[in-house]
Design an enzyme around this catalytic site. Structure first.
Site, PDB file in Angstrom:
ATOM      1  N   ASP A  62      -0.021   5.284   0.550  1.00  0.00           N
ATOM      2  CA  ASP A  62      -0.071   6.267   1.438  1.00  0.00           C
ATOM      3  C   ASP A  62      -0.623   5.420   3.025  1.00  0.00           C
ATOM      4  O   ASP A  62      -1.264   4.559   3.359  1.00  0.00           O
ATOM      5  CB  ASP A  62      -1.813   7.005   1.901  1.00  0.00           C
ATOM      6  N   ASP A 120       1.259  -1.124  -0.095  1.00  0.00           N
ATOM      7  CA  ASP A 120      -0.261  -0.283   0.075  1.00  0.00           C
ATOM      8  C   ASP A 120       1.204   1.551  -0.240  1.00  0.00           C
ATOM      9  O   ASP A 120       1.819   1.761   0.345  1.00  0.00           O
ATOM     10  CB  ASP A 120      -0.743  -0.138   0.952  1.00  0.00           C
ATOM     11  N   CYS A 129      -5.662   2.392  -8.307  1.00  0.00           N
ATOM     12  CA  CYS A 129      -7.240   2.080  -9.218  1.00  0.00           C
ATOM     13  C   CYS A 129      -7.344   3.890  -8.798  1.00  0.00           C
ATOM     14  O   CYS A 129      -7.102   4.335  -7.598  1.00  0.00           O
ATOM     15  CB  CYS A 129      -8.076   1.411  -7.692  1.00  0.00           C
TER      16      CYS A 129
END
Ligand code: MG
Ligand code: ZN
Length: 194
Positions: free
Chosen positions: A15, A13, A94
């Site tokens: 952030d 991931d 995304c």
């Protein structure tokens, strides 16, 4: 016909995991790697993992920033990592959200985590076997992604992680919970199939 799936990956991931969580990241100047990020990514590189960033960036669908800004952020991250001898092999994100307002992006998609689209793309492009792979993130949806694809999921306490740890979903357990990405790296290298 897809070739044999032989590669292992760490799906990271962005952030709150690789860089400071600052809300919607709309300017490259706001990018700040955690102090341990370069060491952690380099340790994955050395161990032979593909390192793949997987990020939900619904700010594009919401009209807060464009894909050009996201790409600029990723180019900047790549430079910072390269300066420390670390490399992320692919930057996938995304840009969609069903409640967005930007035409072409306001839709339900298969790539918004915990949907598996971004991981499936890496499986196709790199021949990655999800069963030999890991997902690391600061939200339960990152752990849920790991479950969906048959990988192992590590929650980190940076970003939203400490808050998330306090409200675990009834049906979801992390394979490990680590203080931060370097802690997650230690656990992954110990449990690595490579
Ligand atoms: Mg996050
Ligand atoms: Zn999507």
């Amino acid at each position: 016909m897809m070739g044999e799936l032989t590669e292992s990956a760490v799906f990271l991931d962005r952030d709150g995991t690789l860089i400071e969580e600052v809300g919607y990241l709309d300017r490259v100047e706001r990018v700040e790697l955690y102090p341990w990020t370069i060491d952690a990514v380099r340790s994955f590189n050395r161990a032979g993992f593909r390192v793949v960033l997987v990020s939900n960036q619904s700010g594009v669908a919401r009209g807060f920033f464009t894909e050009a800004v996201v790409d600029e952020v990723h180019r900047h991250m790549a430079q910072l990592l390269a300066a420390g001898g670390a490399r992320i092999d692919a930057y996938y994100y995304c840009p969609h959200h069903p409640d967005g307002k930007v035409a072409g992006y306001a839709l339900a998609c298969d790539c918004r985590k915990p949907n598996p689209g971004l991981v499936e793309r890496a499986v196709r492009e790199f021949g990655i076997d999800p069963a030999r792979s890991f997902v690391v993130g600061d939200r339960w949806l990152d752990v849920a992604l790991a479950r969906r694809v048959g990988a192992r999921g590590v929650l980190v306490r940076t970003g939203y992680g400490a808050t998330e740890e306090g409200k675990p979903p009834a049906d979801l357990v992390a394979d490990a919970i680590a203080d931060n990405l370097i802690g997650a790296a230690g656990w992954i290298l110990k449990h690595s199939p490579c």
